[in-house]
Design a protein around this motif. Structure first.
Motif, PDB file in Angstrom:
ATOM      1  N   PHE A 299       0.850  -1.182   0.000  1.00 31.03           N
ATOM      2  CA  PHE A 299       0.000   0.000   0.000  1.00 31.03           C
ATOM      3  C   PHE A 299       0.894   1.243   0.000  1.00 31.03           C
ATOM      4  O   PHE A 299       1.938   1.265   0.659  1.00 31.03           O
ATOM      5  N   VAL A 300       0.459   2.261  -0.713  1.00 33.02           N
ATOM      6  CA  VAL A 300       1.317   3.428  -0.883  1.00 33.02           C
ATOM      7  C   VAL A 300       1.360   4.316   0.359  1.00 33.02           C
ATOM      8  O   VAL A 300       2.321   5.070   0.551  1.00 33.02           O
ATOM      9  N   SER A 301       0.321   4.249   1.206  1.00 33.25           N
ATOM     10  CA  SER A 301       0.298   5.106   2.386  1.00 33.25           C
ATOM     11  C   SER A 301      -0.653   4.521   3.421  1.00 33.25           C
ATOM     12  O   SER A 301      -1.305   3.490   3.180  1.00 33.25           O
ATOM     13  N   ASN A 302      -0.734   5.192   4.575  1.00 36.07           N
ATOM     14  CA  ASN A 302      -1.615   4.750   5.649  1.00 36.07           C
ATOM     15  C   ASN A 302      -3.067   5.170   5.430  1.00 36.07           C
ATOM     16  O   ASN A 302      -3.947   4.747   6.188  1.00 36.07           O
ATOM     17  N   VAL A 303      -3.331   5.993   4.427  1.00 33.26           N
ATOM     18  CA  VAL A 303      -4.686   6.492   4.216  1.00 33.26           C
ATOM     19  C   VAL A 303      -5.230   6.079   2.848  1.00 33.26           C
ATOM     20  O   VAL A 303      -6.217   6.628   2.380  1.00 33.26           O
TER      21      VAL A 303
END
Length: 397
Positions: A299-303
């Protein structure tokens, strides 16, 4: 001294009658025997034929002498090696396959790439994978009372982490890769190996639950837990390399090369309308197979639930377009995105606060299992397909 009598084999008819009971009890035929044409079996057949055996040995020398070309070079195989491969076109070696969970997988894959020299250099077709996945999984037994024990205010990724601890195998494998991938003690090679072991050996529902748990867009704690499932700080390179160089590294490793071919086989759109090659479950299995290899996505980020490789296309020169196509096969892949979204929707239903949510989740599972277009074909006869239903039961594993 008299030899002890050899054990009698069950008659095939009796074995078929007992098969549903054996599956429910957790017994399985040997992994290699579950493949329609294992490369290990095909190699043994080839050894019994002098001509086939001599040709295979020649191809082995071809494999040991060839090298993976640089991104700017065109892949090529010596003519005599291609001719030797053609001589095996009528043997079972040319259609042999392997399985991600089989014993001696590395040997099996070496055989596959030996007899497919062009594919060894990355010149493989998108509809060709070295893996045959017609192996039946155990029914998914979910304890509804355990679901109700989870606190409503916990995020769903935490809930799946707790559910993993309820399963001895999932908990043991998760702790193993957690220890291998932790902080300053992390050695990337060991971390990658433990990650592969988890996603190959852990029960698939628990592994998918940890990786594809749905998070609210504003819940960064949940997103961070999901993203850290594959320990990005350790398993991924500290600096983003060029995507074509990353692919070149992957092609030099038979396991990574196999997982990449499997992903491209089962997670690519077949036409401009975005029609996917295979069902969602098969694409997710192929995606998970890349975790712990040089081509590990995350996943590219936490959001965000968007996926990307840990690489860049900067400095690609006249190969910029090719590099972007590779990068977008993960970041802008409609088949992969919809497969992940569908799994997250299912997990959301599973954790609905009332019993209706669990009933709805059961209906989704039942529909996926009944519709042959939505699942791989099992290796057991269709007469016993009723034993392979995904079942929610009130008893623990």
């Amino acid at each position: 001294m008299a030899r002890p009598p050899s054990p009698r084999q069950l008659p095939p008819a009796l074995l078929l009658l007992l098969l549903p009971l054996l599956l429910r009890a957790g017994y399985y035929l040997p992994t290699e025997g579950r493949l329609m044409n294992s490369c290990l079996q095909a190699r043994r057949k080839c050894q019994a034929n002098p001509t086939c055996n001599a040709t295979y040995h020649y191809l082995s020398s071809c494999a040991s002498s060839r090298s993976i070309p640089s991104p700017a070079e065109e892949p090529s195989v010596p003519k005599d090696c291609m001719e030797a491969a053609q001589q095996l076109r009528n043997s079972s070696l040319m259609s042999c396959t392997c399985h991600r969970r089989m014993k001696n997988q590395a040997t099996c894959l070496d055989i596959y790439w030996t007899v497919h020299p062009a594919r060894s250099l990355g010149d493989y077709e998108l509809d060709v994978s070295p893996y045959e996945d017609t192996v039946t999984r155990k029914p998914w037994k979910m304890n509804l009372s355990k679901l109700r024990m989870l606190k409503p205010d916990w995020d769903r990724c935490l809930k799946f982490a707790i559910l993993c601890t309820f399963n001895e195998k999932c908990d043991r494998l998760r702790k193993a890769y957690g220890e291998a991938c932790s902080g300053s003690r992390c050695q990337r090679h060991n971390c990658q190996g433990q990650l592969r072991a988890f996603f190959e050996k852990a029960p698939e529902p628990q592994a998918q639950g940890l990786l594809f748990c749905p998070c609210a867009p504003t819940d960064q704690g949940c997103g961070q837990r999901r993203r850290n499932t594959i320990a990005p700080s350790c398993v991924l390179p500290s600096e983003a390399t060029n995507c074509l160089e990353l692919r070149q590294l992957c092609l030099s490793q038979p396991l990574c090369r196999s997982r990449l071919a499997d992903f491209q086989t089962h997670c690519h759109p077949m036409d401009v309308l975005g029609t996917c090659a295979t069902e969602h479950s098969r694409c997710l299995q192929a995606y998970m197979g890349l975790i712990g290899t040089a081509m590990t996505p995350n996943f590219v980020s936490n959001v965000s639930a968007s996926i990307a490789l840990s690489c860049t296309c900067r400095g690609s020169g006249n190969l910029q377009e090719e590099c972007e196509q590779l990068e977008e096969s993960f970041s802008r892949n409609p088949c992969l995105a919809e497969a992940i979204a569908a799994k997250m929707r299912f997990h959301s239903q599973l954790f609905s606060q009332d019993q209706g949510g669990a009933d709805s989740a059961f209906s989704v599972m039942e529909h996926q299992n009944k519709n042959p277009a939505l699942r791989p074909q099992p290796w057991v006869p269709s007469l016993f397909s009723c034993t392979l239903m995904l079942v929610l039961r009130p008893s623990l594993w």
